[in-house]
Each structure stands twice: as C-alpha cells, then as structure tokens.
Motif scaffolding. Structure first.
Motif, PDB file in Angstrom:
ATOM      1  N   TYR A   1      -4.602  -0.341   2.860  1.00 45.54           N
ATOM      2  CA  TYR A   1      -3.895   0.057   4.086  1.00 45.54           C
ATOM      3  C   TYR A   1      -4.435  -0.705   5.296  1.00 45.54           C
ATOM      4  O   TYR A   1      -3.651  -1.218   6.113  1.00 45.54           O
ATOM      5  CB  TYR A   1      -4.046   1.562   4.304  1.00 45.54           C
TER       6      TYR A   1
ATOM      7  N   GLU B   1      -1.651  -3.023   6.876  1.00 48.50           N
ATOM      8  CA  GLU B   1      -1.039  -2.376   8.037  1.00 48.50           C
ATOM      9  C   GLU B   1      -1.818  -2.663   9.322  1.00 48.50           C
ATOM     10  O   GLU B   1      -1.220  -2.743  10.396  1.00 48.50           O
ATOM     11  CB  GLU B   1      -0.948  -0.864   7.816  1.00 48.50           C
TER      12      GLU B   1
ATOM     13  N   ASN C   1       0.839  -1.197   0.000  1.00 46.14           N
ATOM     14  CA  ASN C   1       0.000   0.000   0.000  1.00 46.14           C
ATOM     15  C   ASN C   1       0.878   1.252   0.000  1.00 46.14           C
ATOM     16  O   ASN C   1       2.088   1.179   0.252  1.00 46.14           O
ATOM     17  CB  ASN C   1      -0.916  -0.023   1.214  1.00 46.14           C
TER      18      ASN C   1
END
Length: 439
Positions: free
Chosen positions: A336, A340, A69
């Motif tokens: 994301y 993450e 990302n």
C-alpha cells in the motif's frame, strides 16, 4: 514495474507459509481431538473443498486481476455504487494486517525466547535460561523488536529476492523439524493412545453441528484468508497463472502440514498424561496458549536430559511458522505504501514495521486491557467479514468483464463453480461470522 514471483513452487511455498502459522500447530490438532478425531478430519477436508478453496481462489483472483494492493484492488472491482465500500474494506485490510502483526510479533517473540531459553537450560546456562523463560517486560520488548527486525529484513529485499527466496528455505526446514519431532514423540510411552484418538473416527459425533461449524472456522482461518495477504500474493503472479490449480496446491500443502502438526501434538499430550502432566480441561484437551506455554513446557521438563533440546526444536518450529506468516502479512501495508503513497520499498518497509512496532509496544505496555481485545477484533470479526466481502465482490459486485462469467462460458462444471461462489459460499461464510461473533 511491479515485483513478482519467479516460479510456481516459490509462490506455493510462500502462500502456504502465509497460511501455515501458529494456529495450524496449536489450533487444528486440539480441534480434531476434541471433535471426534478422524470424524472431524473428514468433515474438515469436505469444508476445505466446499468453502476454503473457493474463498482462497476469490482472494487470489481479486489481486491477480487488479494487479494492485488490497485498497486499489477492492476499489476497482467493487463496481458502481459499491466502490466506496470496496475502498473502505481495502483500508480495513491494511489496518487489520497491522493490528494482526502487532500481536503476532509479540507471540512470535515468545516462541523465540522459549527456544533459546530451553537451549540455554540444556547447555547449563541457568541464569540466561531463567531470564528467558520467566515473563518480563524487558524480555518481551527485546524479542518482539528482534522479530520485527527479522520480518523487515526479509520484506525489505522484495518479493523474489526476499519473500520467495526465504520461503524456499524456511518451509522445507519447518517440514523437516516437524517430521523429526513426530518420529521422536511417537517413541514415547502413551503416544500411541494419542495417535488412536487423533486418527480413529468417532462417527457418533459426525452429526453434531458443532463439528461442522468448528471445521468451517478452522478451515477458513488456517488458510489465512481475509486480511489481504493472499490478495497481494495473487497480484504478484504473472499473467496467465492457473489460479485454480495454485489454490488447490496451497490448500493441500497447508492441510498436510496441519495434519502433521496433529501427529505431533496429540501423541505428545498423551505422552504427557503418561508422565503425570495435566493436559485437560474437563473432558477436553487444552488448546492454544495454555497448550504451548504451560502444558508442553511441563512435558519437556519431565523428559530428562533430552527435554530441553526437544523443546528447542519445537519452539524453533513455531518460530519458523510465525516468520513465514509475518513476512506475508507485512507485504499488505508495504505494498500500500509503495503503490498508493509512492514510497520506495526500503522506506515503505521501515514505515510499516515502525507503525506495527508502535502497536506492539502498546500491547506490551497495556497487555491486560488491549491484547485480548485486538486478537478478538481481528480473528473473530475482521477475517470472516473480509472473506465474505471477497466472495461478494467476485460473485456479485465485479460487473465489468466478470471473470466468473468468462470461465463458466460453455462449461457445466464451471457454471456450477460460479453459482457455488455466488450463493453457497456467502451463506456458509455468514454462518461462520455469526458463530464466531456469538462465541
């Protein structure tokens, strides 16, 4: 294992769909008409090759090399002391995508209500048509929510089964609608005058510096560079993908559709002049929101029985263009959250679209103070600033195993490309940023 595009044509259609948005259809045609017709087209095509394609290539390259990302990609490739700046720019990409999608979904909802409103008018459902075609907060809330749901349903299915599959359906449909509307509009009285203004160059304006600046801005924004959408698409390409060829293909398709949009919009405006519709502001043709929501509806209303159905096709075209853009940009916050924050795709999609929905709600509730400010912040500052940073990452900050050095080895032409991306493109992008900041 990360999701990926299954085919080259699937990627091209998806990436072109990301680039082909509302700005192509209402922005590009009036830019051409107001800046020397064919003269602007020539300058625009030069700028596409000189600036837009290298910037697009840089964004795709960052994502494809990092396979991640925007936050992780820009952090990894912004080497050394610049890594905190890269991480910050990655977060700005995620936030900017959410802000862009917040106002884009509101506008996309307007496209849907106009399509359905004119259809209802054509079949005699007067009360339904009046509700849809007259602005109201309940109407905007309902249709913004519906468009958010449509975006979520596509993104929820993933890259291959969602974005790629729907891009293969939506993009051909968009082109068919566009060509059909062009054929119809060119049959109307007065359309031929618009066709001449659109295609015949006024070379007396080609030395006007405003044409060059306008062409650079339009070329950059029309390819959807600067918010990480192309970066995340690049990360979904399989190893060994020919990024240069793909960049050329995406830019060519996007430019072709923008050109077709001009063949529709400018003749339509001059057909409107023939019917007594006011389409100008001083010596220039109107553009953007006033064109779509005031001038063209008045033209459709003056067409008689066929008008509502032509309007339905036109606003359906815009709705499709909006959807191909929203599904691309929504993948930025979704990716994301998956990579993450370790969320599953369904949860990441729901969380991202819920946040975007909250932003959209605030824009609807506080339209006057917020809407214009958010649009300006994203389009006039975030896009050129991020695009400039991508070029700096590829040309200067990415030190370890720098791809530009590898591809330039032993080739004079590719060495020129490397120097072009390192030096000329950042200067041109700085000019774009300076211009839009002052406008």
């Amino acid at each position: 294992m990360r999701d990926s595009f299954h085919s080259r044509i699937g990627f091209i259609l998806a990436a072109a769909g990301s680039a082909v948005g509302l700005g192509n259809i209402w922005g590009f045609p009036t830019q051409v008409a107001n800046h020397g017709g064919g003269a602007f087209l020539l300058v625009y095509l030069c700028v596409i090759f000189i600036l837009a394609i290298p910037a697009l290539y840089s964004e795709l390259l960052i994502g494809h090399s990092a396979q991640a990302n925007p936050v992780k990609s820009l952090t990894l490739l912004s080497g050394g002391k610049a890594r905190p700046v890269g991480r910050l720019m990655g977060y700005l990409n995620v936030l900017g995508s959410c802000l862009m999608l917040s106002f884009y979904h509101v506008v996309a909802g307007w496209m849907v209500v106009h399509a359905l409103g004119f259809l209802a008018k054509g079949v005699g459902l007067t009360s339904v048509s009046e509700f849809l075609l007259n602005s109201s907060m309940p109407r905007d809330l309902i249709f913004t929510g519906l468009f958010l749901t449509a975006t979520a349903l596509v993104v929820f299915q993933g890259v291959e089964k969602g974005i790629e599959r729907w891009s293969k359906r939506l993009m051909p449909t968009l082109v068919v609608l566009l060509v059909g509307l062009i054929i119809y509009m060119l049959t109307l009285p007065g359309a031929s005058v618009g066709l001449e203004r659109y295609l015949i160059p006024d070379f007396t304006q080609i030395t006007n510096t405003s044409i060059l600046v306008a062409a650079m801005g339009q070329a950059f924004f029309s390819l959807s560079i600067g918010l990480g959408g192309m970066m995340i698409y690049g990360s979904y390409l399989k190893p060994g993908a020919k990024l240069g060829r793909l960049s050329l293909s995406v830019a060519a398709l996007d430019t072709f559709i923008a050109f077709l949009a001009g063949l529709l919009i400018i003749p339509a405006l001059y057909a409107g002049i023939h019917l007594g519709v006011s389409v100008g502001e001083g010596t220039e043709l109107v553009g953007e929101g006033q064109l779509i929501f005031a001038v063209l509806p008045e033209l459709f209303n003056s067409m008689g029985v066929a008008g509502p159905f032509v309007a339905f096709a036109f606003f359906s075209l815009l709705s499709i263009a909006a959807l191909t853009s929203t599904i691309a940009q929504a993948e930025v916050p979704v990716s994301y959250c998956i990579e993450e924050r370790k969320l599953s795709r369904p949860v990441a999609t729901a969380a991202s679209l819920a946040l975007i929905g909250v932003f959209s709600l605030l824009l609807i509730l506080f339209f006057e103070p917020l809407f214009g400010w958010v649009v300006t912040a994203v389009t006039q500052f975030q896009l050129p600033l991020s695009g400039l940073f991508y070029l700096l990452v590829v040309g200067w900050l990415w030190r370890r195993s720098n791809h530009l050095k590898e591809i330039a080895a032993g080739s004079f032409g590719l060495t020129l490309l490397r120097w072009h991306i390192r030096y000329l493109c950042p200067v041109l992008m700085s000019i774009v940023f300076y211009h839009v900041a002052l406008s």
